[in-house]
Design a protein around this motif. Sequence first.
Motif, mmCIF file in Angstrom:
data_model
loop_
_atom_site.group_PDB
_atom_site.id
_atom_site.type_symbol
_atom_site.label_atom_id
_atom_site.label_comp_id
_atom_site.label_asym_id
_atom_site.label_seq_id
_atom_site.Cartn_x
_atom_site.Cartn_y
_atom_site.Cartn_z
ATOM 1 N N MET A 146 0.818 -1.210 0.000
ATOM 2 C CA MET A 146 0.000 0.000 0.000
ATOM 3 C C MET A 146 0.855 1.265 0.000
ATOM 4 O O MET A 146 0.347 2.368 0.027
ATOM 5 C CB MET A 146 -0.939 0.000 1.202
ATOM 6 N N GLY A 147 2.168 1.100 -0.025
ATOM 7 C CA GLY A 147 3.093 2.232 -0.044
ATOM 8 C C GLY A 147 3.538 2.609 1.352
ATOM 9 O O GLY A 147 2.917 2.255 2.350
ATOM 10 N N GLY A 148 4.632 3.311 1.433
ATOM 11 C CA GLY A 148 5.145 3.766 2.712
ATOM 12 C C GLY A 148 6.104 2.781 3.339
ATOM 13 O O GLY A 148 6.118 1.597 3.020
ATOM 14 N N ASP A 149 6.929 3.315 4.221
ATOM 15 C CA ASP A 149 7.876 2.500 4.975
ATOM 16 C C ASP A 149 7.238 2.021 6.261
ATOM 17 O O ASP A 149 6.511 2.768 6.916
ATOM 18 C CB ASP A 149 9.132 3.316 5.307
ATOM 19 N N PHE A 150 7.536 0.779 6.630
ATOM 20 C CA PHE A 150 6.999 0.182 7.835
ATOM 21 C C PHE A 150 8.124 -0.426 8.657
ATOM 22 O O PHE A 150 9.078 -0.958 8.102
ATOM 23 C CB PHE A 150 5.994 -0.929 7.503
ATOM 24 N N LEU A 151 7.993 -0.334 9.970
ATOM 25 C CA LEU A 151 8.830 -1.096 10.876
ATOM 26 C C LEU A 151 8.044 -2.348 11.246
ATOM 27 O O LEU A 151 6.901 -2.255 11.705
ATOM 28 C CB LEU A 151 9.150 -0.297 12.134
ATOM 29 N N LEU A 152 8.639 -3.508 11.019
ATOM 30 C CA LEU A 152 7.995 -4.782 11.330
ATOM 31 C C LEU A 152 8.717 -5.458 12.470
ATOM 32 O O LEU A 152 9.950 -5.488 12.500
ATOM 33 C CB LEU A 152 8.047 -5.731 10.131
ATOM 34 N N SER A 153 7.968 -6.013 13.391
ATOM 35 C CA SER A 153 8.489 -6.896 14.423
ATOM 36 C C SER A 153 7.790 -8.231 14.232
ATOM 37 O O SER A 153 6.569 -8.320 14.348
ATOM 38 C CB SER A 153 8.208 -6.359 15.824
ATOM 39 N N ILE A 154 8.577 -9.240 13.899
ATOM 40 C CA ILE A 154 8.021 -10.569 13.629
ATOM 41 C C ILE A 154 8.428 -11.491 14.767
ATOM 42 O O ILE A 154 9.613 -11.691 15.016
ATOM 43 C CB ILE A 154 8.522 -11.107 12.279
ATOM 44 N N GLU A 155 7.447 -12.031 15.480
ATOM 45 C CA GLU A 155 7.700 -12.921 16.610
ATOM 46 C C GLU A 155 7.633 -14.370 16.147
ATOM 47 O O GLU A 155 6.735 -14.755 15.394
ATOM 48 C CB GLU A 155 6.671 -12.704 17.712
ATOM 49 N N PHE A 156 8.583 -15.163 16.635
ATOM 50 C CA PHE A 156 8.642 -16.592 16.335
ATOM 51 C C PHE A 156 8.502 -17.384 17.625
ATOM 52 O O PHE A 156 9.185 -17.107 18.609
ATOM 53 C CB PHE A 156 9.982 -16.956 15.697
ATOM 54 N N THR A 157 7.610 -18.348 17.619
ATOM 55 C CA THR A 157 7.455 -19.289 18.715
ATOM 56 C C THR A 157 7.603 -20.684 18.114
ATOM 57 O O THR A 157 6.922 -21.012 17.139
ATOM 58 C CB THR A 157 6.076 -19.148 19.388
ATOM 59 N N ASP A 158 8.503 -21.469 18.664
ATOM 60 C CA ASP A 158 8.784 -22.820 18.158
ATOM 61 C C ASP A 158 9.151 -22.791 16.671
ATOM 62 O O ASP A 158 8.750 -23.660 15.895
ATOM 63 C CB ASP A 158 7.597 -23.758 18.388
ATOM 64 N N GLY A 159 9.884 -21.765 16.241
ATOM 65 C CA GLY A 159 10.380 -21.687 14.872
ATOM 66 C C GLY A 159 9.384 -21.203 13.834
ATOM 67 O O GLY A 159 9.693 -21.152 12.657
ATOM 68 N N LYS A 160 8.182 -20.839 14.256
ATOM 69 C CA LYS A 160 7.147 -20.374 13.332
ATOM 70 C C LYS A 160 6.698 -18.965 13.705
ATOM 71 O O LYS A 160 6.693 -18.598 14.873
ATOM 72 C CB LYS A 160 5.918 -21.298 13.378
ATOM 73 N N VAL A 161 6.288 -18.181 12.713
ATOM 74 C CA VAL A 161 5.783 -16.833 12.968
ATOM 75 C C VAL A 161 4.511 -16.937 13.802
ATOM 76 O O VAL A 161 3.569 -17.634 13.437
ATOM 77 C CB VAL A 161 5.490 -16.086 11.640
ATOM 78 N N SER A 162 4.512 -16.242 14.943
ATOM 79 C CA SER A 162 3.339 -16.273 15.819
ATOM 80 C C SER A 162 2.654 -14.908 15.915
ATOM 81 O O SER A 162 1.505 -14.833 16.341
ATOM 82 C CB SER A 162 3.729 -16.752 17.213
ATOM 83 N N ASN A 163 3.355 -13.830 15.520
ATOM 84 C CA ASN A 163 2.758 -12.502 15.563
ATOM 85 C C ASN A 163 3.544 -11.567 14.652
ATOM 86 O O ASN A 163 4.761 -11.684 14.543
ATOM 87 C CB ASN A 163 2.747 -11.957 16.989
ATOM 88 N N ILE A 164 2.840 -10.645 14.008
ATOM 89 C CA ILE A 164 3.471 -9.625 13.172
ATOM 90 C C ILE A 164 2.938 -8.274 13.627
ATOM 91 O O ILE A 164 1.739 -8.017 13.539
ATOM 92 C CB ILE A 164 3.164 -9.833 11.675
ATOM 93 N N SER A 165 3.841 -7.429 14.141
ATOM 94 C CA SER A 165 3.473 -6.071 14.540
ATOM 95 C C SER A 165 4.052 -5.110 13.522
ATOM 96 O O SER A 165 5.159 -5.297 13.038
ATOM 97 C CB SER A 165 4.042 -5.743 15.921
ATOM 98 N N ARG A 166 3.297 -4.059 13.202
ATOM 99 C CA ARG A 166 3.743 -3.095 12.200
ATOM 100 C C ARG A 166 3.503 -1.687 12.681
ATOM 101 O O ARG A 166 2.572 -1.431 13.432
ATOM 102 C CB ARG A 166 3.005 -3.328 10.891
ATOM 103 N N LYS A 167 4.374 -0.788 12.231
ATOM 104 C CA LYS A 167 4.191 0.638 12.511
ATOM 105 C C LYS A 167 4.629 1.386 11.271
ATOM 106 O O LYS A 167 5.759 1.256 10.812
ATOM 107 C CB LYS A 167 5.011 1.067 13.713
ATOM 108 N N GLN A 168 3.724 2.185 10.704
ATOM 109 C CA GLN A 168 4.026 2.949 9.509
ATOM 110 C C GLN A 168 4.871 4.167 9.875
ATOM 111 O O GLN A 168 4.585 4.864 10.844
ATOM 112 C CB GLN A 168 2.759 3.381 8.785
ATOM 113 N N GLN A 169 5.890 4.420 9.100
ATOM 114 C CA GLN A 169 6.789 5.549 9.315
ATOM 115 C C GLN A 169 6.337 6.773 8.536
ATOM 116 O O GLN A 169 5.833 6.638 7.436
ATOM 117 C CB GLN A 169 8.214 5.161 8.898
ATOM 118 N N ASP A 170 6.546 7.939 9.112
ATOM 119 C CA ASP A 170 6.281 9.226 8.445
ATOM 120 C C ASP A 170 4.853 9.343 7.930
ATOM 121 O O ASP A 170 4.629 9.889 6.846
ATOM 122 C CB ASP A 170 7.261 9.460 7.296
#
Length: 106
Positions: A80-104
Motif C-alpha cells: 500500500m506504499g510507505g515505509d513500515f517497521l515490522l516486528s516478527i515474533e517466532f514461537t517454536d520456529g514459526k511466525v506467531s505474531n506480526i506487529s507493524r508501525k508505519q513511518q512518516d
Amino acid sequence: MRLKHWVFMLGLGFSLPAMAECSFRLADGKLLRCGMAGIEVLDRLGQPLLKEQLTLGVSTNSVERGQSVEVWSYKTKADMGGDFLLSIEFTDGKVSNISRKQQDRL
C-alpha cells in the motif's frame, strides 16, 4: 441446512479479522503470515536489522521453564506504499505474531 450455513458464516466472520491481523503484504506482493517458518521470512525479507531472544513467564521451579520467543525487526515497504517497521515474533520456529508501525505517516 440454513442453520449450518449461518453457523459457518458466523465462524468465518470471526476468523477473518484474526487472519488479517497476522499477515503483512510486501511491496513486491509477497505475503508474510503466521505459521511461516523462519527460512520463508528470510527468503522474502533477508537478514533482519535486529534479532532478540525473549523469555516469557520465567518460573523459579526447575521443572517449569518460560516460553522462549524470538523477535526479528525489519524496515520495509508495504504494497500500500510507505515505509513500515515490522516486528516478527517466532514461537517454536514459526511466525506467531506480526506487529507493524508505519513511518512518516501524516
